[in-house]
Motif scaffolding. Structure first.
Motif, short mmCIF file in Angstrom:
data_model
loop_
_atom_site.label_atom_id
_atom_site.label_comp_id
_atom_site.label_asym_id
_atom_site.label_seq_id
_atom_site.Cartn_x
_atom_site.Cartn_y
_atom_site.Cartn_z
N ASP A 62 0.84 -1.20 0.00
CA ASP A 62 0.00 0.00 0.00
C ASP A 62 0.88 1.24 0.00
O ASP A 62 1.83 1.34 0.79
CB ASP A 62 -0.91 0.02 1.23
CG ASP A 62 -2.09 -0.91 1.08
OD1 ASP A 62 -2.34 -1.38 -0.05
OD2 ASP A 62 -2.77 -1.19 2.09
N VAL A 63 0.55 2.19 -0.87
CA VAL A 63 1.36 3.41 -1.02
C VAL A 63 0.46 4.62 -0.82
O VAL A 63 -0.49 4.83 -1.57
CB VAL A 63 1.99 3.46 -2.43
CG1 VAL A 63 2.85 4.71 -2.57
CG2 VAL A 63 2.80 2.21 -2.72
N PRO A 64 0.74 5.45 0.20
CA PRO A 64 -0.10 6.63 0.42
C PRO A 64 0.17 7.72 -0.61
O PRO A 64 1.34 8.03 -0.90
CB PRO A 64 0.30 7.09 1.83
CG PRO A 64 1.71 6.58 2.00
CD PRO A 64 1.77 5.29 1.24
N PRO A 65 -0.85 8.33 -1.18
CA PRO A 65 -0.65 9.47 -2.07
C PRO A 65 -0.04 10.65 -1.31
O PRO A 65 -0.16 10.73 -0.09
CB PRO A 65 -2.05 9.79 -2.58
CG PRO A 65 -2.85 8.55 -2.34
CD PRO A 65 -2.27 7.94 -1.10
N TYR A 66 0.57 11.56 -2.04
CA TYR A 66 1.20 12.72 -1.42
C TYR A 66 1.12 13.91 -2.36
O TYR A 66 0.77 13.77 -3.55
CB TYR A 66 2.66 12.42 -1.04
CG TYR A 66 3.54 12.09 -2.23
CD1 TYR A 66 4.33 13.06 -2.83
CD2 TYR A 66 3.60 10.79 -2.74
CE1 TYR A 66 5.14 12.75 -3.92
CE2 TYR A 66 4.40 10.48 -3.82
CZ TYR A 66 5.17 11.46 -4.41
OH TYR A 66 5.96 11.16 -5.49
N ALA A 67 1.43 15.07 -1.82
CA ALA A 67 1.40 16.31 -2.60
C ALA A 67 2.81 16.71 -3.00
O ALA A 67 3.79 16.40 -2.31
CB ALA A 67 0.76 17.43 -1.79
N GLY A 88 1.03 19.42 -7.39
CA GLY A 88 0.71 18.11 -7.93
C GLY A 88 0.27 17.12 -6.88
O GLY A 88 0.47 17.32 -5.67
N LEU A 89 -0.33 16.02 -7.34
CA LEU A 89 -0.68 14.89 -6.51
C LEU A 89 -0.16 13.63 -7.18
O LEU A 89 -0.37 13.43 -8.38
CB LEU A 89 -2.20 14.79 -6.32
CG LEU A 89 -2.86 15.86 -5.45
CD1 LEU A 89 -4.37 15.82 -5.61
CD2 LEU A 89 -2.47 15.66 -3.98
N LEU A 90 0.52 12.79 -6.42
CA LEU A 90 1.06 11.54 -6.95
C LEU A 90 0.91 10.43 -5.92
O LEU A 90 0.75 10.69 -4.73
CB LEU A 90 2.54 11.70 -7.31
CG LEU A 90 2.92 12.40 -8.61
CD1 LEU A 90 4.43 12.45 -8.75
CD2 LEU A 90 2.29 11.69 -9.81
N ALA A 91 1.01 9.19 -6.41
CA ALA A 91 1.04 8.05 -5.50
C ALA A 91 2.40 7.36 -5.53
O ALA A 91 2.82 6.78 -4.54
CB ALA A 91 -0.05 7.04 -5.88
N THR A 92 3.08 7.40 -6.66
CA THR A 92 4.36 6.74 -6.79
C THR A 92 5.43 7.51 -6.02
O THR A 92 5.82 8.61 -6.42
CB THR A 92 4.77 6.61 -8.27
OG1 THR A 92 3.74 5.95 -8.98
CG2 THR A 92 6.06 5.82 -8.39
N GLU A 93 5.89 6.95 -4.92
CA GLU A 93 6.87 7.63 -4.08
C GLU A 93 8.26 7.51 -4.71
O GLU A 93 8.75 6.39 -4.96
CB GLU A 93 6.89 7.03 -2.67
CG GLU A 93 7.94 7.63 -1.76
CD GLU A 93 7.76 9.13 -1.53
OE1 GLU A 93 8.79 9.82 -1.39
OE2 GLU A 93 6.61 9.59 -1.48
#
Length: 305
Positions: A167-172, A242-247
């Motif tokens: 599980d990967v938390p989205p981030y800004a 931006g918003l992304l999920a891929t850390e």
């Protein structure tokens, strides 16, 4: 004993027709004459008693509903035969092949390490990568064109099973000189005071917009792009947030800019990374071996089948 009316070479010809849309293009793909391909299709249709393709002037050849079902079985049969003919004795027999689909934004972060671990376990196996968006990968799995796909789990199932990995938390993301850059986290309302840049790949875009709308917020979408790196560079240039999920482990962009990653304070559901596999087709031993490698690398969620 009754003889089998068609061989694997002819099945390859039929699959090539499905992939190229014509016997002429299929012949070039498999490097044989067009009459050989046409004859293979005709013989197989005669044996099966139903047409595999529709022929329409100016539109090429497209699989019928019956043909689509049979093509799934043909591709599975071809994959199983490759695995069956694989030799461990150095005799030169056809090596097994894993057809691996990859969601484009996940590939750079996870796939090289997965391939390295897989090759360490099975050095004689060939691996072919197929990068695409999520919709295309699901279609390829259901059609039997690929064995597995590394995807985000966005809830679509159909004829696909999912093996959860992580599980990967989205981030800004904000520019390195943005007033928010020194904060460790931000809420969506504060973030969206600036224009938003989105990755416009199917489902990824819808996911973030649904999260925004569920909070009663409206985003001013400044730009959209199909590339994670393009999004990062545009954010670094001050064109929006931006918003992304891929850390990603780095903060420098392609053009030398800087971005800051901020955790989202809102209760946003995590993206789940998973291995997708066809539900109706038996997996080859090669595919099962790759699943075991992947579950070993992501032990938190994954449970071997």
């Amino acid at each position: 004993m009754d003889s089998i009316p068609i061989g694997f070479r002819q099945i390859d010809y039929v699959i090539a027709v499905a992939e190229t849309g014509s016997t002429a293009a299929a012949a070039r793909l498999v490097n044989v004459s067009q009459p050989s391909v046409s004859l293979a299709v005709a013989r197989l249709e005669e044996t099966l008693g139903q047409p595999l393709f529709r022929r329409a002037a100016g539109q090429g050849m497209t699989p019928t509903a019956f043909g689509r079902r049979k093509l799934v079985e043909f591709r599975s049969l071809r994959s199983q035969m490759r695995a069956l003919l694989a030799a461990d004795d150095g005799s030169g027999a056809l090596p097994p092949v894993l057809e691996l689909g990859v969601f484009s934004t996940l590939g750079p972060l996870y796939v090289p390490a997965l391939i390295r671990a897989f090759r360490a376990r099975l050095p004689g196996v060939r691996l072919r990568l197929h990068e695409a968006d999520l919709e295309t990968l699901h279609d390829w799995l259901e059609a039997g064109r690929i064995d597995l796909a590394l995807v985000y789990d966005f809830g679509r199932s159909g004829d696909v099973e999912l093996l959860p990995l992580v599980d990967v938390p989205p981030y800004a993301l904000v520019a390195g000189d943005h007033p928010l850059a020194t904060r460790g986290s931000v809420d969506l309302k504060t973030l969206l005071a600036d224009p938003l840049i989105l990755v416009n790949l199917p489902q990824s875009r819808d996911y973030f917009l649904s999260v925004i709308q569920s909070r009663g917020l409206v985003a001013d979408i400044a730009l959209e792009t199909g590339s994670t790196e393009m999004l990062r560079s545009m954010v670094a240039s001050g064109l929006g947030v931006g918003l992304l999920a891929t850390e990603l482990p780095y903060r420098t962009t392609y053009d030398g800019g800087e971005v800051a990653h901020l955790a989202l304070e809102d209760p946003v559901p995590a993206h789940r990374v998973a291995l997708a596999r066809p539900a109706r087709l038996p997996g080859t031993w090669v595919a099962r071996a790759f699943e075991e490698v992947a579950t070993g690398m992501f032990p938190g969620l994954a449970k071997p089948a």
